[in-house]
Design a protein around this motif. Sequence first.
Motif, mmCIF file in Angstrom:
data_model
loop_
_atom_site.group_PDB
_atom_site.id
_atom_site.type_symbol
_atom_site.label_atom_id
_atom_site.label_comp_id
_atom_site.label_asym_id
_atom_site.label_seq_id
_atom_site.Cartn_x
_atom_site.Cartn_y
_atom_site.Cartn_z
ATOM 1 N N GLU A 1 0.831 -1.201 0.000
ATOM 2 C CA GLU A 1 0.000 0.000 0.000
ATOM 3 C C GLU A 1 0.869 1.257 0.000
ATOM 4 O O GLU A 1 0.576 2.235 -0.702
ATOM 5 C CB GLU A 1 -0.910 -0.027 1.229
ATOM 6 C CG GLU A 1 -2.142 0.819 1.113
ATOM 7 C CD GLU A 1 -3.166 0.519 2.188
ATOM 8 O OE1 GLU A 1 -4.306 1.012 2.065
ATOM 9 O OE2 GLU A 1 -2.838 -0.206 3.156
ATOM 10 N N LYS A 2 1.959 1.254 0.761
ATOM 11 C CA LYS A 2 2.874 2.398 0.784
ATOM 12 C C LYS A 2 3.585 2.557 -0.549
ATOM 13 O O LYS A 2 3.758 3.669 -1.050
ATOM 14 C CB LYS A 2 3.894 2.230 1.907
ATOM 15 C CG LYS A 2 3.326 2.377 3.304
ATOM 16 C CD LYS A 2 4.404 2.192 4.360
ATOM 17 C CE LYS A 2 3.839 2.307 5.767
ATOM 18 N NZ LYS A 2 4.873 2.059 6.799
ATOM 19 N N ILE A 3 4.019 1.433 -1.112
ATOM 20 C CA ILE A 3 4.739 1.473 -2.390
ATOM 21 C C ILE A 3 3.863 2.082 -3.479
ATOM 22 O O ILE A 3 4.345 2.839 -4.327
ATOM 23 C CB ILE A 3 5.207 0.063 -2.786
ATOM 24 C CG1 ILE A 3 6.324 -0.407 -1.845
ATOM 25 C CG2 ILE A 3 5.693 0.029 -4.235
ATOM 26 C CD1 ILE A 3 6.720 -1.861 -2.036
ATOM 27 N N ARG A 4 2.570 1.775 -3.436
ATOM 28 C CA ARG A 4 1.672 2.279 -4.467
ATOM 29 C C ARG A 4 1.542 3.799 -4.447
ATOM 30 O O ARG A 4 1.107 4.401 -5.418
ATOM 31 C CB ARG A 4 0.290 1.627 -4.339
ATOM 32 C CG ARG A 4 0.170 0.342 -5.137
ATOM 33 C CD ARG A 4 0.175 0.620 -6.629
ATOM 34 N NE ARG A 4 0.477 -0.577 -7.416
ATOM 35 C CZ ARG A 4 1.640 -0.844 -7.963
ATOM 36 N NH1 ARG A 4 2.649 -0.006 -7.808
ATOM 37 N NH2 ARG A 4 1.834 -1.925 -8.672
ATOM 38 N N THR A 5 1.900 4.436 -3.343
ATOM 39 C CA THR A 5 1.905 5.905 -3.291
ATOM 40 C C THR A 5 3.193 6.481 -3.873
ATOM 41 O O THR A 5 3.295 7.689 -4.078
ATOM 42 C CB THR A 5 1.744 6.411 -1.840
ATOM 43 O OG1 THR A 5 2.907 6.069 -1.080
ATOM 44 C CG2 THR A 5 0.518 5.807 -1.189
ATOM 45 N N MET A 6 4.163 5.596 -4.150
ATOM 46 C CA MET A 6 5.481 6.043 -4.608
ATOM 47 C C MET A 6 5.758 5.691 -6.064
ATOM 48 O O MET A 6 6.504 6.389 -6.749
ATOM 49 C CB MET A 6 6.565 5.413 -3.731
ATOM 50 C CG MET A 6 6.417 5.723 -2.248
ATOM 51 S SD MET A 6 7.456 4.676 -1.201
ATOM 52 C CE MET A 6 9.096 5.265 -1.650
ATOM 53 N N THR A 7 5.178 4.599 -6.549
ATOM 54 C CA THR A 7 5.483 4.143 -7.904
ATOM 55 C C THR A 7 4.348 3.285 -8.448
ATOM 56 O O THR A 7 3.607 2.654 -7.681
ATOM 57 C CB THR A 7 6.787 3.327 -7.927
ATOM 58 O OG1 THR A 7 7.010 2.827 -9.262
ATOM 59 C CG2 THR A 7 6.725 2.144 -6.972
ATOM 60 N N ASP A 8 4.227 3.270 -9.787
ATOM 61 C CA ASP A 8 3.261 2.408 -10.462
ATOM 62 C C ASP A 8 3.917 1.129 -10.978
ATOM 63 O O ASP A 8 3.284 0.361 -11.715
ATOM 64 C CB ASP A 8 2.625 3.148 -11.650
ATOM 65 C CG ASP A 8 1.732 4.287 -11.190
ATOM 66 O OD1 ASP A 8 1.078 4.127 -10.147
ATOM 67 O OD2 ASP A 8 1.696 5.324 -11.860
ATOM 68 N N ALA A 9 5.159 0.891 -10.608
ATOM 69 C CA ALA A 9 5.865 -0.307 -11.072
ATOM 70 C C ALA A 9 5.117 -1.563 -10.648
ATOM 71 O O ALA A 9 4.518 -1.611 -9.570
ATOM 72 C CB ALA A 9 7.280 -0.330 -10.492
#
Length: 245
Positions: free
Chosen positions: A78-86
Amino acid sequence: MLIINTNSEVIRLSKILLVDDEQGLLDLLTFTLRKHHIENVLTATTAKEALNIIERHEIALIVLDIMLPDGDGFQLCEKIRTMTDAPILFLSAKNQDVDKINGFRLGADDYITKPFNPTEIVARIQVHLRRYKKVDNINKSVYDFGYFKLNKKSGQLFVKNKEVKCAPMEFILLTFFCENINHIFSVTELYEKVWLPYQEGDEKTVVIHISRLRKKIEPNPKSPQFLINVRGLGYKLVRAQGIKQ
């Protein structure tokens, strides 16, 4: 027409992040990926380490475990999705449908259960990378090379975080290179693809504009690290390594 670039070249240069608290598993996957020519592999054993890596690097794909020593992979996803669309691929011993559904709901692109076949993971990574790069190239408007950044929509070039003025054809030429990173183009091809749709000129104009661009985007224009010449073939734009902003 000579264009040297393949899907395999794009995949080879992509940075992959593996997140798992089992070092042996990380070593196995890293070895298998590099054996299949996916060379830029980064690893993390904790959620904190993974987030730090994502902040510092342009990650193309993430393989993520659910059980981590400082948190679970669902929260991290969930946190990663705020940082990148990879693309995010879960790799977990949790094989219940509810876990898979939860993973997809939080933004994962794939879910692989342990035990696993390493070559199957490589195949899935390759598929997701091709799919992601294709969409990314179509929608992208900002090209960030660290030392310089080009914003196609606003028509701006930033070098070391300061705006640098660009003549229209210089900007169009650099945009073309950014949209075709790692492609090699001859001077003739550049003239036909970049100049003719906008204005007439000659092939010498191409070389002059490349020289001007180097003076703007290269730390040392006499020793180019971004816009390089491949002897006997032409020019290509690459991501230089180890250049400080």
